[in-house]
Design an enzyme around this catalytic site. Structure first.
Site, short mmCIF file in Angstrom:
data_model
loop_
_atom_site.label_atom_id
_atom_site.label_comp_id
_atom_site.label_asym_id
_atom_site.label_seq_id
_atom_site.Cartn_x
_atom_site.Cartn_y
_atom_site.Cartn_z
N GLY A 70 0.79 -1.22 0.00
CA GLY A 70 0.00 0.00 0.00
C GLY A 70 0.81 1.25 0.00
O GLY A 70 1.73 1.42 0.80
N CYS A 94 -5.11 9.89 2.22
CA CYS A 94 -3.68 9.94 2.57
C CYS A 94 -3.03 11.26 2.16
O CYS A 94 -3.18 11.70 1.01
CB CYS A 94 -3.00 8.78 1.85
SG CYS A 94 -1.23 8.74 2.12
N GLY A 131 -6.45 3.04 -2.64
CA GLY A 131 -6.32 3.60 -3.98
C GLY A 131 -7.31 3.09 -5.01
O GLY A 131 -7.15 3.36 -6.20
N ARG A 133 0.13 3.52 14.18
CA ARG A 133 0.23 3.18 12.76
C ARG A 133 1.42 3.88 12.09
O ARG A 133 1.97 3.40 11.12
CB ARG A 133 -1.07 3.56 12.05
CG ARG A 133 -1.13 3.12 10.62
CD ARG A 133 -2.52 3.32 10.00
NE ARG A 133 -2.62 2.52 8.81
CZ ARG A 133 -2.21 2.92 7.61
NH1 ARG A 133 -1.72 4.12 7.45
NH2 ARG A 133 -2.29 2.12 6.57
P1 IMP Z 1 -8.80 3.84 0.33
O1 IMP Z 1 -9.46 2.53 0.04
O2 IMP Z 1 -8.23 4.50 -0.88
O3 IMP Z 1 -9.69 4.76 1.10
O4 IMP Z 1 -7.53 3.52 1.25
C1 IMP Z 1 -7.63 2.86 2.49
C2 IMP Z 1 -6.23 2.65 3.04
O5 IMP Z 1 -5.59 3.91 3.29
C3 IMP Z 1 -6.17 1.97 4.39
O6 IMP Z 1 -6.35 0.59 4.31
C4 IMP Z 1 -4.78 2.36 4.87
O7 IMP Z 1 -3.76 1.56 4.34
C5 IMP Z 1 -4.61 3.75 4.30
N1 IMP Z 1 -4.83 4.79 5.32
C6 IMP Z 1 -5.72 4.81 6.34
N2 IMP Z 1 -5.67 5.97 7.02
C7 IMP Z 1 -4.70 6.69 6.45
C8 IMP Z 1 -4.15 7.99 6.71
O8 IMP Z 1 -4.57 8.72 7.61
N3 IMP Z 1 -3.13 8.37 5.89
C9 IMP Z 1 -2.65 7.59 4.89
N4 IMP Z 1 -3.16 6.40 4.58
C10 IMP Z 1 -4.16 5.95 5.36
#
Ligand code: IMP
Length: 496
Positions: free
Chosen positions: A312, A318, A359, A417
């Protein structure tokens, strides 16, 4: 001198799948999305696998017990967030494991001394028309009767009429013992033409209600992910600080698998955490590790004994890249790690599944990630939009939105984290607090997303995920073709 990569790091939207030959046998209804969750030796079956390749992110705004149940019903798995006290995380795990599909703990209850007005207020608040009458008005008190809207006529009764004077009393009720199976309960419901069957223990205390309508819903969950005792499966996030206290509590609560939740998994802290688990529990306890973004990081965690490795480079919330200038495009990270995983398999005969974390913007990104070698996908923003996510639904300028905040935001304060061994605090933010458009139920959305995945897999001539990974042809797209990839050169009648 620093090492320079020859190629820029890329994201999913820069790639497309190229259609391949598909036979008449290759139809979406026959596509299997089963996928391994933990490592296994060549020729053997993984000890844990999933029926769909989706897991929910280890985040406060995404994965609690309610979402975990809804996702397990569809065949995927949630990792309950670890940025909360050990007791409350364990309690969420227990709630998932205790949950018996079709068996509902009554949440609308009154005592016999309460009034019609109390009943009407409760019905208004909860939307439920079946109310249990117990000695102390609690969900598991001694059952005295049931009130439904067939028991009262608001126009003919005064609001202060006591519940005991109009409820259907226990003697006139059909009820059964708590050991009754769902099938038996439903036979009783059908034989007696009733809508709800209370189950009581030997002290006559109410344990569950079984509703006629829930049986139909239960029957629809053909992919549900259950353990050997037919309980829903659930995972839990852990950190590299308090594992000696957290891990035993989560396992006692029934967690099926753990995952070390960190923005930076290529670190000795992760190895120490895995070592602790192996020392105390051997291979019996399954633990994923991450996040990594390159081959070196993968190998480090695979050799440390991780059961799966999470890849990731940052999600929708993020801001690590702007704050620290570190990270990698998710597609490039995944492609490199998948190659490293295949090389490791070739060399050792051990297949370590990889999870592409974050992502995913469009549904097709899931298919791309699978084609690029991911065994399953972790999603945050995607699940945060649904009814079952733990956050509030709010109306903003006439549109419904759900809250979604990062673990590195000031709101979540998940310092573990982002911990690099310093003070126990979050020094600066790596995530934002945001809203995402509300999208309805998890079930409807997951089914729609996966129908697209299955359909695309058939376009590639693949009937299962390993076949997709072998057969997929993937191309980079130019920026012009990205623009022309959507509706273009037309004026849309409906705003999408
Ligand atoms: P999404 O599916 O694009 O919303 O990404 C989710 C993922 O973002 C999570 O599983 C984490 O690996 C990552 N993540 C969670 N919280 C944060 C943050 O505050 N900053 C950066 N990455 C994050």
């Amino acid at each position: 001198m620093a090492f320079y990569y020859e190629e820029p790091s890329r994201t999913f939207s820069e790639y497309l799948l190229i259609p391949g030959y598909s036979s008449v046998e290759c139809v979406p209804a026959k596509v299997s999305l089963e996928t391994p969750l933990v490592k296994f030796e060549k020729g053997k079956e993984p000890e844990l696998s999933m029926n769909i390749p989706m897991v929910s992110a280890i985040m406060q705004s995404v994965s609690d017990d309610r979402l975990a149940i809804a996702l397990a019903q569809e065949g995927g798995l949630s990792f309950i967030y670890g940025s909360q006290p050990i007791e409350s995380q364990a309690e969420m795990i227990e709630k998932v494991k205790r949950y018996r599909a079709g068996f509902v703990v009554s949440d609308s209850n009154v005592s016999a001394e309460m009034t019609l007005q109390d009943v009407l207020r409760l019905t208004e608040q909860t939307g439920h028309s079946t109310i249990a009458v117990t000695e102390d008005g609690s969900p598991n008190g001694k059952l005295l009767g049931i009130v439904t809207n067939k028991d009262y006529r608001v126009s003919r009764m005064t609001p202060d009429t006591r519940v005991k004077d109009f409820m259907t009393k226990l003697d006139d009720l059909v009820y059964a013992q708590e050991e009754t199976t769902l099938k038996e309960a439903n036979d009783i419901i059908w034989d007696h033409k009733i809508n709800c069957l209370p189950l009581v223990n030997k002290n006559q205390e109410l344990v569950y209600l079984v509703f006629r309508k829930d049986y139909d819903t239960h029957k629809k969950n053909e992919y549900e992910l259950i353990d050997s005792s037919k309980r829903y499966m659930v995972g839990a996030g852990i950190n590299t600080r308090d594992y000696e206290e957290r891990v035993p509590a989560l396992l006692k609560a029934g967690a099926d698998i753990l995952c070390i939740d960190s923005s930076e998994g290529f670190s000795e802290w992760q190895k120490l955490t895995i070592d602790y688990i192996r020392r105390n529990y051997g291979d019996r306890v399954k633990v994923g590790a991450g996040n990594v973004v390159d081959a070196e990081g993968f190998r480090f965690l695979a050799e440390a004994g991780a059961d799966f490795v999470k890849v990731g480079g940052g999600g929708a919330i993020c801001i690590t890249r702007e704050q620290k200038g570190i990270g990698r495009g998710q597609a490039t990270a995944l492609i490199e790690v998948a190659k490293a995983r295949d090389a490791y398999y070739e060399e050792t005969g051990i297949y370590v599944p990889i999870c592409s974390d974050g992502g995913i913007v469009h549904d097709y990104h899931i298919t791309l990630a699978l084609a690029m070698g991911a065994d399953f996908i972790m999603l945050g923003r995607y699940f945060a939009r649904f009814d079952e996510s733990p956050t509030k639904r709010v109306n903003i300028n006439g549109s419904y939105m759900k809250e979604y905040w990062g673990e590195g935001s000031a709101r979540a304060r998940n310092w573990q984290r982002y911990d690099m061994g310093g003070d126990k605090k979050l020094s600066f933010e790596e995530g934002v607090d945001s809203f995402v458009p509300y999208a309805g139920s998890l079930k409807d959305n997951v089914n729609l997303t996966l129908s697209k995945v299955r359909s695309t897999m058939c376009n590639c001539g693949a009937i299962n995920i390993p076949e997709l990974q072998q057969k997929a042809k993937i191309t980079l797209v130019s920026s012009t073709s990205i623009v022309e990839g959507g509706a273009h050169d037309v004026m849309l009648r409906d705003k999408r």
